[in-house]
Design an enzyme around this catalytic site. Structure first.
Site, short mmCIF file in Angstrom:
data_model
loop_
_atom_site.label_atom_id
_atom_site.label_comp_id
_atom_site.label_asym_id
_atom_site.label_seq_id
_atom_site.Cartn_x
_atom_site.Cartn_y
_atom_site.Cartn_z
N ASP A 288 -3.81 29.21 -41.21
CA ASP A 288 -3.75 30.63 -40.54
C ASP A 288 -2.99 31.73 -41.29
O ASP A 288 -3.23 32.79 -41.27
CB ASP A 288 -3.33 30.33 -39.12
CG ASP A 288 -4.56 29.95 -38.12
OD1 ASP A 288 -4.32 28.59 -38.06
OD2 ASP A 288 -5.37 30.40 -37.86
N ARG B 198 -4.79 38.70 -31.73
CA ARG B 198 -4.26 37.52 -31.77
C ARG B 198 -3.08 37.80 -33.09
O ARG B 198 -3.53 38.17 -34.07
CB ARG B 198 -4.92 36.37 -32.18
CG ARG B 198 -6.01 35.80 -31.07
CD ARG B 198 -6.70 34.59 -31.30
NE ARG B 198 -5.66 33.43 -31.19
CZ ARG B 198 -6.03 32.42 -31.62
NH1 ARG B 198 -7.35 32.15 -32.13
NH2 ARG B 198 -5.27 30.99 -31.77
N ARG C 140 -13.01 32.13 -32.92
CA ARG C 140 -11.58 31.41 -33.15
C ARG C 140 -11.69 31.19 -34.55
O ARG C 140 -12.61 30.94 -35.33
CB ARG C 140 -11.05 30.61 -32.29
CG ARG C 140 -11.72 29.60 -31.47
CD ARG C 140 -12.40 28.52 -32.28
NE ARG C 140 -11.58 27.96 -33.02
CZ ARG C 140 -11.67 27.18 -34.06
NH1 ARG C 140 -12.91 27.13 -34.52
NH2 ARG C 140 -10.74 26.55 -34.71
N ASN D 249 -0.17 26.67 -39.55
CA ASN D 249 -1.53 26.19 -39.04
C ASN D 249 -1.40 25.70 -37.57
O ASN D 249 -0.24 25.73 -37.06
CB ASN D 249 -2.09 25.24 -40.05
CG ASN D 249 -3.61 24.78 -39.47
OD1 ASN D 249 -4.46 25.47 -39.22
ND2 ASN D 249 -3.82 23.41 -39.47
N LYS D 250 -2.37 25.10 -37.02
CA LYS D 250 -2.51 24.83 -35.70
C LYS D 250 -1.55 23.85 -35.37
O LYS D 250 -1.10 23.11 -36.14
CB LYS D 250 -3.89 24.22 -35.30
CG LYS D 250 -4.00 23.64 -34.08
CD LYS D 250 -3.87 24.38 -32.85
CE LYS D 250 -4.71 25.70 -32.96
NZ LYS D 250 -4.14 26.93 -32.14
O1 MRU Z 1 -6.41 28.84 -32.45
P1 MRU Z 1 -7.64 28.46 -33.34
O2 MRU Z 1 -8.50 27.78 -32.92
O3 MRU Z 1 -8.05 29.94 -33.83
O4 MRU Z 1 -6.81 27.83 -34.72
C1 MRU Z 1 -7.51 27.51 -35.77
C2 MRU Z 1 -6.73 27.03 -36.92
O5 MRU Z 1 -5.66 26.69 -36.63
C3 MRU Z 1 -7.35 26.62 -38.24
O6 MRU Z 1 -6.98 25.23 -38.55
C4 MRU Z 1 -7.03 27.72 -39.21
O7 MRU Z 1 -7.60 28.83 -38.61
C5 MRU Z 1 -7.95 27.49 -40.31
S1 MRU Z 1 -9.93 28.10 -40.17
C6 MRU Z 1 -10.46 27.57 -41.48
#
Ligand code: MRU
Length: 356
Positions: free
Chosen positions: A240, A88, A51, A250-251
């Protein structure tokens, strides 16, 4: 970066097999898993064995290599590319990497196609390492200037895992942290737990521990009071998908942290490689926001008293739950974007100035 003193990358190709660190098992078990088919790659991305935006991009690139190893057939390759992109929806790196691979492979004859696919996947992988390293060097200057003014430990808050486990090496948000640590700057990292999958607690804290960087896990709602108390000198998060407007997806929870940072005059930086920039969409409402299974909220995994991994239900059996995986932080809340080309404002003009 290091796990138990040994250097690792998150993904590598060996004897026609893609090797990954299975992130669903961390921090309690360190397991290297084999991906042998494109279906394995799609599944690994979907269930988040790998991920993080840059890492799923590279996994998809290697997924196409596996597709060609299985069957040197263009229609199978095309179907593989579509399935990989669909695995995804939010992180743009996934589509970016697949599109780049398919463009490179278009018109290549069948004798050469596997060799060229493997070369391109390796280039994407190496490029990500290089970009993350440069992000680290560019972000280091910001940490250095805060350290100079403060003359004490620099407290940095980060959300989710934008560490090396989300990339190939170094990470994005963590790369300036690793570079500052190597330079001897005293740091302490506030690690947002990052419900529901706890990437902060399970992955960021784990990798910081392995590198010997002091860190404290906090519940996601704790950042606000720490900022009010002056206990956060800066925030650095990953991305992201960054729009050319400077808005950052982002998350989930990143937006609330940026609001708290703005209210408390805490600098809020986003670290990202250019592979995360979406030049096409300019309205954040058009970003596809992944909604994951609600069992990620209602169930939690951990070690029981016999050190066995168990999953338990923590919600009332009849309750509904909603699991949106990402949110968008508007550009106006962002102090700066730390990229491989330098640090810029979160705005169209600044981003275009760096990249076009
Ligand atoms: O759902 P995930 O764990 O893939 O989400 C990851 C994030 O939100 C990260 O902050 C993002 O991908 C940046 S990774 C360098």
């Amino acid at each position: 970066m290091k796990i138990q003193g040994k250097d690792y990358k998150t993904i590598w190709f060996e004897n026609n097999i893609v090797k990954i660190i299975d992130q669903t098992r961390l921090p309690h078990q360190f397991v290297i898993k084999d991906l042998r088919t494109v279906k394995d790659s799609i599944n690994a991305i979907r269930i988040m064995e790998v991920r993080g935006a840059p890492l799923i991009g590279v996994t998809a690139a290697y997924g196409l290599v596996l597709s060609l190893i299985e069957k040197n057939d263009l229609s199978y390759l095309k179907k593989s590319s579509e399935d990989l992109i669909a695995s995804r929806p939010t992180a743009i790196n996934l589509k970016w990497a697949v599109d780049r691979m398919m463009k490179k492979l278009s018109g290549v004859n069948s004798n050469e196609i596997l060799k060229i696919a493997l070369e391109e996947a390796k280039i994407i992988e190496e490029e990500d390492i290089d970009f993350c390293k440069k992000i680290g060097k560019n972000g280091l200057k910001i940490i250095e200037s805060i350290a100079k003014k403060k003359k004490g430990t620099v407290n940095i808050l980060t959300h989710c895992n934008a560490g090396w486990l989300a990339t190939i090496d170094w990470g994005t948000a963590t790369s300036p942290i690793y570079h500052a640590h190597k330079k001897g700057i005293k740091l302490h990292i506030w690690v947002d737990e990052t419900r529901p999958r706890n990437q902060g607690a399970n992955l960021t804290s784990y990798e910081l521990n392995e590198e010997g960087i002091p860190n404290t896990i906090i519940a996601d709602n704790t950042g606000g009071i720490l900022m009010q108390r002056g206990q956060v000198d800066m925030c650095i998060v990953g991305s992201d998908r960054t729009l050319s407007t400077g808005d950052v997806c982002n998350k989930i929870g990143t937006y609330l942290k940026a609001l708290a940072a703005k209210d408390n005059n805490v600098p809020f930086y986003v670290a990202l490689p250019s592979s995360t920039i979406d030049w096409k969409i300019n309205n954040f409402k058009e970003i596809p926001i992944e909604e994951r299974d609600s069992t990620e909220l209602s169930h939690i995994k951990g070690l029981d008293k016999d050190n066995k991994l168990q999953e338990v239900l923590i919600y009332p059996q009849k309750s509904k739950a909603m699991n949106l995986a990402f949110d968008v932080t508007p550009a106006r809340l962002i102090t700066g974007l730390i990229t491989e080309k330098g640090v810029c404002n979160a705005s169209v003009d600044s981003l275009k100035g760096l990249f076009k």
